[in-house]
Design an enzyme around this catalytic site. Structure first.
Site, PDB file in Angstrom:
ATOM      1  N   GLU A 133       6.279 -46.778   2.750  1.00 43.13           N
ATOM      2  CA  GLU A 133       7.670 -46.710   2.245  1.00 43.13           C
ATOM      3  C   GLU A 133       7.723 -46.876   0.725  1.00 43.13           C
ATOM      4  OE1 GLU A 133       9.917 -49.394   4.795  1.00 43.13           O
ATOM      5  OE2 GLU A 133       9.040 -48.484   6.581  1.00 43.13           O
ATOM      6  N   GLU A 175       7.020 -44.727  11.700  1.00 44.37           N
ATOM      7  CA  GLU A 175       8.025 -45.738  12.081  1.00 44.37           C
ATOM      8  C   GLU A 175       9.347 -45.024  12.291  1.00 44.37           C
ATOM      9  OE1 GLU A 175       8.913 -49.448   9.989  1.00 44.37           O
ATOM     10  OE2 GLU A 175       6.860 -49.494   9.257  1.00 44.37           O
TER      11      GLU A 175
END
Ligand code: BMA
Length: 359
Positions: free
Chosen positions: A181, A286
């Protein structure tokens, strides 16, 4: 066959045996895992769950338990684990590191795939990944002032990974997913506190140190941006290089919350395209909807985006986040109103849990 050709044939067989022996056991395990993911791509999508064997809603550390299994009767095909707070006895989510090693071996013995994330502490303040105080990523790189602080953490990660062995003492292959991320600004390696160049150096150093200095050959490496990109070029802005990445990932919760399924599809198509060009694996590393606030999220949202196009169907696996308690969970528990929807999702022919993927 004359003598010379017999001699040449013997030489060829001997050299084949030698090169086979030179291959590290970890390398063989990792390439088998990669092959399995290649084989599944385009046919099925493996389903995974973070911390699945460690705890769930209303239970903790009960051998054999799993929230996915409680609802569907089967374990997930992919098992996610977390190394945040490495060096302490328990990780950032209260799971003892010694237990994680046992869970990984158990998942592997069952025929499952393990993937490991790392919410690394800020090496300068020793606070968590979200702590941006005094962070200077360039100072963590080799030869720089804080390199030792960072390397101490990496040594702990390396020691953990080196301990992952099956019952015969062979290395267990795992998908390691560091520095995830990176296009958001919530982690210290994110956009606001780390330049693209330093990010790439940090990523490359991490993988090269583990693979070359620590001789960990059992790792596939995942590069897993959040949804902060809309084009191929933007996705690759911090891509550290083909030699240090095996899995091209996506971590995306926000698009589901904002009801932008079209955006999830675009992003999955981008990673699917790049994976095809580069000969890598595409994965939804995810995904999820916290507390399942969106009605029948699994069939109306997740299944829809996974099945949207030929490209999205190339995703090898999708993993949802952890079931902490009733205020933070991603897989429905038995009495949850979406339990049946989750069963419908896993019963779709495209979705594989452990039982199907093992076959
Ligand atoms: C976040 C949350 C936190 C957790 C962290 C690391 O998404 O689930 O509660 O500590 O991941 O696993």
């Amino acid at each position: 066959m004359n003598r010379l050709s017999i001699f040449i044939a013997v030489l060829m067989i001997l050299s084949a045996c030698t090169s086979q022996r030179l291959k590290d056991d970890g390398e063989i395990a990792a390439s088998e895992l990669k092959q399995l993911l290649v084989d599944v791509s385009g046919k099925h999508i493996l389903f995974g769950h973070q911390d699945d064997l460690a705890y769930g809603i209303g239970w903790k550390s009960v051998e054999g338990e799993s929230d996915v299994k409680r609802v569907t009767g089967k374990y997930p095909a992919v098992f996610g684990w977390e190394l945040g707070n490495i060096g302490d006895a328990v990780n950032i989510d209260g799971v003892p590191f010694d237990s994680i090693k046992i869970f990984i071996a158990r998942a592997h013995n069952l025929g499952g795939i393990n993937t490991i994330s790392w919410h690394a502490s800020n090496p300068i303040t020793n606070l968590d990944s979200w702590n941006l105080t005094r962070i200077d990523v360039s100072s963590l790189l080799p030869g720089e002032t804080n390199h030792k602080l960072f390397k101490n953490q990496l040594d702990l990660v390396a020691a953990f990974l080196a301990d992952l062995k099956d019952e015969n003492g062979n290395p267990i292959p795992v998908i390691f997913r560091p520095w995830h991320e990176m296009y958001g600004s919530w982690f210290w390696w994110g956009r606001s506190t780390c330049s693209d160049a330093d990010y790439k150096k940090l990523f490359r150093f991490t993988v090269e140190y583990l693979r070359n200095d620590k001789k960990l050959k059992n790792l596939l490496i995942a590069f897993a941006p959040d949804n902060g990109f809309s084009t191929k070029e933007e996705y690759l802005q911090r891509y550290p290089g083909d030699d240090v990445v095996d899995v091209l990932g996506l971590d995306d919760y926000g698009d589901f919350e904002q009801k932008r399924l079209d955006n999830v599809v675009v992003r999955l198509e981008i990673i699917s395209d790049i994976a095809k060009e580069k000969g890598k694996i595409a994965a939804f590393t995810e995904a999820g909807n916290d507390k399942l606030e969106i009605e029948n999220w699994y069939t109306t949202n997740l299944l829809q985006v996974l099945k949207a196009t030929e490209k999205t169907r190339n995703i090898a696996y999708v993993m949802v986040w952890r079931n902490s308690d009733t205020t933070h969970f991603f897989v429905p528990y038995e009495t949850h109103p979406q339990a049946n929807d989750f069963k419908d999702f896993v019963n779709d022919k495209m979705i594989f849990l452990l039982e199907e993927s093992r076959k």
